[in-house]
Design an enzyme around this catalytic site. Structure first.
Site, PDB file in Angstrom:
ATOM      1  N   ARG A 137      69.082 -14.422  79.414  1.00  0.00           N
ATOM      2  CA  ARG A 137      68.723 -13.578  78.253  1.00  0.00           C
ATOM      3  C   ARG A 137      69.928 -13.402  77.312  1.00  0.00           C
ATOM      4  NH1 ARG A 137      64.749 -14.401  80.716  1.00  0.00           N
ATOM      5  NH2 ARG A 137      62.919 -13.074  80.917  1.00  0.00           N
TER       6      ARG A 137
ATOM      7  N   SER B 160      60.545  -6.660  78.941  1.00  0.00           N
ATOM      8  CA  SER B 160      61.445  -6.038  79.918  1.00  0.00           C
ATOM      9  C   SER B 160      62.511  -5.251  79.170  1.00  0.00           C
ATOM     10  CB  SER B 160      62.130  -7.095  80.771  1.00  0.00           C
ATOM     11  OG  SER B 160      61.189  -7.826  81.506  1.00  0.00           O
TER      12      SER B 160
ATOM     13  N   GLU C 282      68.015  -4.867  77.804  1.00  0.00           N
ATOM     14  CA  GLU C 282      67.776  -6.206  77.269  1.00  0.00           C
ATOM     15  C   GLU C 282      67.602  -6.175  75.744  1.00  0.00           C
ATOM     16  OE1 GLU C 282      64.400  -9.212  77.230  1.00  0.00           O
ATOM     17  OE2 GLU C 282      64.902  -9.097  79.350  1.00  0.00           O
TER      18      GLU C 282
HETATM   19  N1  EPU Z   1      58.510  -4.923  90.987  1.00  0.00           N
HETATM   20  C1  EPU Z   1      58.214  -3.711  91.580  1.00  0.00           C
HETATM   21  N2  EPU Z   1      57.821  -2.690  90.766  1.00  0.00           N
HETATM   22  C2  EPU Z   1      57.709  -2.834  89.434  1.00  0.00           C
HETATM   23  C3  EPU Z   1      58.016  -4.054  88.840  1.00  0.00           C
HETATM   24  C4  EPU Z   1      58.430  -5.107  89.645  1.00  0.00           C
HETATM   25  O1  EPU Z   1      58.308  -3.548  92.778  1.00  0.00           O
HETATM   26  O2  EPU Z   1      57.340  -1.852  88.770  1.00  0.00           O
HETATM   27  C5  EPU Z   1      58.890  -6.052  91.835  1.00  0.00           C
HETATM   28  C6  EPU Z   1      57.743  -7.068  91.897  1.00  0.00           C
HETATM   29  O3  EPU Z   1      56.859  -6.771  92.895  1.00  0.00           O
HETATM   30  C7  EPU Z   1      58.464  -8.366  92.136  1.00  0.00           C
HETATM   31  C8  EPU Z   1      59.790  -8.158  91.454  1.00  0.00           C
HETATM   32  O4  EPU Z   1      59.961  -6.761  91.242  1.00  0.00           O
HETATM   33  O5  EPU Z   1      58.677  -8.562  93.503  1.00  0.00           O
HETATM   34  C9  EPU Z   1      59.920  -8.939  90.162  1.00  0.00           C
HETATM   35  O6  EPU Z   1      58.876  -8.572  89.266  1.00  0.00           O
HETATM   36  P1  EPU Z   1      58.228  -9.631  88.247  1.00  0.00           P
HETATM   37  O7  EPU Z   1      57.839 -10.854  88.974  1.00  0.00           O
HETATM   38  O8  EPU Z   1      57.190  -8.902  87.469  1.00  0.00           O
HETATM   39  O9  EPU Z   1      59.396 -10.080  87.302  1.00  0.00           O
HETATM   40  P2  EPU Z   1      60.585  -9.266  86.628  1.00  0.00           P
HETATM   41  O10 EPU Z   1      61.837  -9.686  87.324  1.00  0.00           O
HETATM   42  O11 EPU Z   1      60.274  -7.826  86.608  1.00  0.00           O
HETATM   43  C10 EPU Z   1      61.173 -11.121  84.892  1.00  0.00           C
HETATM   44  C11 EPU Z   1      61.496 -11.174  83.426  1.00  0.00           C
HETATM   45  C12 EPU Z   1      60.223 -11.143  82.591  1.00  0.00           C
HETATM   46  C13 EPU Z   1      59.363 -12.352  82.992  1.00  0.00           C
HETATM   47  C14 EPU Z   1      59.076 -12.254  84.495  1.00  0.00           C
HETATM   48  C15 EPU Z   1      58.355 -13.470  84.989  1.00  0.00           C
HETATM   49  C16 EPU Z   1      63.656 -10.136  83.087  1.00  0.00           C
HETATM   50  C17 EPU Z   1      64.409  -8.923  82.647  1.00  0.00           C
HETATM   51  N3  EPU Z   1      62.327 -10.044  83.067  1.00  0.00           N
HETATM   52  O12 EPU Z   1      60.584  -9.851  85.148  1.00  0.00           O
HETATM   53  O13 EPU Z   1      60.604 -11.313  81.232  1.00  0.00           O
HETATM   54  O14 EPU Z   1      58.150 -12.365  82.260  1.00  0.00           O
HETATM   55  O15 EPU Z   1      60.316 -12.191  85.233  1.00  0.00           O
HETATM   56  O16 EPU Z   1      59.198 -14.578  84.963  1.00  0.00           O
HETATM   57  O17 EPU Z   1      64.282 -11.143  83.438  1.00  0.00           O
HETATM   58  C18 EPU Z   1      61.238 -10.084  79.281  1.00  0.00           C
HETATM   59  O18 EPU Z   1      62.366 -10.550  79.436  1.00  0.00           O
HETATM   60  O19 EPU Z   1      60.950  -9.344  78.313  1.00  0.00           O
HETATM   61  C19 EPU Z   1      60.214 -10.379  80.276  1.00  0.00           C
HETATM   62  C20 EPU Z   1      59.014  -9.806  80.260  1.00  0.00           C
END
Ligand code: EPU
Length: 338
Positions: free
Chosen positions: A164, A238, A334
Site C-alpha cells: 500500500r 481498509s 492507510e
Molecule cells: N478478521 C477478523 N475480524 C474482522 C476482520 C478480519 O477476525 O473484523 C480476520 C479475518 O477473519 C481474516 C483476517 O482477519 O482471518 C484477514 O481479513 P480479510 O481476509 O478480510 O483481509 P484484511 O487483511 O482485513 C486485506 C486488505 C484489503 C483486501 C483484503 C483481501 C489491507 C489493509 N487490507 O484486508 O484491502 O481487500 O485483504 O485481499 O491490506 C483496502 O486496502 O482498502 C482493502 C480493502
C-alpha cells in the site's frame, strides 16, 4: 481546464465527508496541468491532487488549489507474445476499467475488481486484494511534474512499490500528477486462486478452470459479504494497514491471545490481520458521532450518515490506543488524512 470556486468536496470523497475547496481545477490532459502551472495566480499556489477520493479523510476545508484529475480514455496498446499492454486515463473509474478489460477479452485484473477509486490513484497506494497487487500487473505510467510541467514516464523501479505504498506517497508526494497508467497483463492468463475464500468458491462450485469473468463475479460476492459499498455507506476501504512484526513480537502477541490471525512472510517477518486485532478489542459497531466501525469487517470505518472528518479521526485514534494497550502494536492508517 475548468475552474470552480468554493467547490463542495462531499461527492468527491468516498467517505462522503464535508469540506470545501477554495479553488478546484478539472484536469483533462497533461496540457491542462501546464496551464495551471503557467497561470499567474494558480501557478504559484500550493496544489492538492485529487483522484477518486477513495483513500482520503477530509478533516477541514482545503486551502490548496485542488487538481481533480479527469483524464479519460482506455485502449489496448500492444499485443505481445507474453502480455497485453493496456492503457487507461487516470480519471477513469477503476471498477469500470477492470470490467472493460474483461469485456475486451483482456484478463488479469479480475482479482482487483470493484476496488473503489480511479485508475490514477491505483499506483499511488499500490492497491491490492485477494492475492494480487497492482505492481504485479504494472507496466508504466505518465506523470506531469508540478514544478516543471514536463511529462515523465515512470517504470516499476522508479515507482518504488511497497505494501500500500509507492514513491507517490513518499519522495514524490504532492509533486506530480499521474495522467495515464499502463498495465501489463500476462499471457497466457492464469487465474490467481490462492486466497482462501477463492479456494472455498472453487470447492463450492466444483469448477476447476473458471473463466476470468467467473473469478470477477466471485470477487464481487466476497467483497459484498464483507465490505460496504461506498455508494451506499461512505468509507475508504481498509482504514489501517496490516502490521508487519518480528517473530519475537508475534510470539509476545500469541502469548496474549493464541488465536491471533498471522501470516509468516518470506523474509521471516510476520503480518498480522489488523481487522482481527481491532475486532478482538471489541470495536465492531462502535461509533463516534456519524463515524463507526463496520459491523462485518472491523478494519473498515464507515460514515453512517452525517459524519465529519474529526469524528472519523477520533474513532481511529481510540482504536489505535486500544490495540496498542492490549497488543503493544501501533496501527498505521492507510488513507491520507487531510
Ligand atoms: N478478521 C477478523 N475480524 C474482522 C476482520 C478480519 O477476525 O473484523 C480476520 C479475518 O477473519 C481474516 C483476517 O482477519 O482471518 C484477514 O481479513 P480479510 O481476509 O478480510 O483481509 P484484511 O487483511 O482485513 C486485506 C486488505 C484489503 C483486501 C483484503 C483481501 C489491507 C489493509 N487490507 O484486508 O484491502 O481487500 O485483504 O485481499 O491490506 C483496502 O486496502 O482498502 C482493502 C480493502
Amino acid at each position: 481546464m475548468q475552474t470552480e470556486y468554493g467547490a463542495n468536496l462531499r461527492h468527491y470523497n468516498s467517505f462522503g465527508l464535508p469540506a470545501v475547496a477554495q479553488t478546484l481545477v478539472r484536469i483533462a490532459s497533461d496540457a491542462d496541468v501546464r496551464r495551471v502551472i503557467d497561470h499567474p495566480q494558480l501557478g504559484t499556489s500550493p496544489k492538492f491532487v485529487l483522484g477518486g477520493g477513495s483513500n482520503i479523510v477530509l478533516t477541514r476545508d482545503v486551502p490548496q488549489v485542488v487538481l481533480k484529475v479527469e483524464v479519460m480514455g482506455r485502449q489496448l496498446l500492444r499485443e505481445q507474445d507474453d502480455a497485453w499492454i493496456v492503457e487507461a486515463g487516470a480519471g477513469e473509474q477503476w471498477p469500470a476499467f477492470v470490467q472493460w478489460t474483461l469485456d475486451q477479452g483482456l484478463p488479469g485484473l479480475e482479482n482487483l475488481s470493484f476496488i473503489p477509486g480511479t485508475v490514477g490513484a491505483s499506483p499511488v497506494q499500490n492497491i491490492g486484494a485477494y492475492g494480487v497487487e497492482l505492481q504485479d500487473r504494472f507496466d508504466s505510467l505518465d506523470a506531469v511534474d508540478l514544478r516543471t510541467g514536463l511529462t515523465r514516464t515512470l517504470g516499476p523501479r522508479l515507482c518504488a512499490f511497497g505494501y500500500r505504498d509507492s514513491v507517490f506517497k513518499q519522495a514524490l508526494a504532492g509533486r506530480t500528477v499521474i495522467t495515464r497508467v499502463r498495465f501489463r497483463l500476462p499471457r497466457p492468463w492464469r487465474p490467481q486462486l490462492g486466497y482462501m475464500e477463492l479456494q472455498r468458491k472453487l470447492e463450492e462450485t466444483g469448477f476447476s478452470q473458471p473463466e476470468p469473468q467467473q473469478v470477477a463475479d466471485w470477487i464481487g460476492a466476497i467483497r459484498r459479504a464483507k465490505l460496504p459499498d461506498p455508494a451506499v455507506m461512505g468509507n475508504a476501504g481498509s482504514f489501517f494497514k496490516n502490521p508487519v512484526v518480528t517473530p519475537e513480537q508475534c510470539r509476545d502477541i500469541i502469548g496474549r491471545d493464541p488465536t491471533v490471525v498471522h501470516y509468516p512472510l518470506p523474509d521471516g517477518s510476520v503480518k498480522l490481520a489488523a481487522g482481527w486485532l481491532i475486532d478482538a478489542c471489541g470495536w465492531k459497531g462502535k461509533s463516534v458521532g456519524g463515524a463507526a466501525v463496520y459491523e462485518r469487517q472491523a478494519l473498515v470505518l464507515v460514515n453512517r450518515g452525517g459524519a465529519i472528518g474529526s469524528e472519523v479521526l477520533t474513532l481511529a485514534r481510540a482504536i489505535q490506543e486500544s490495540v496498542y494497550g492490549r497488543f503493544g502494536i501501533r496501527l498505521e492508517t492507510e488513507p491520507m488524512v487531510v
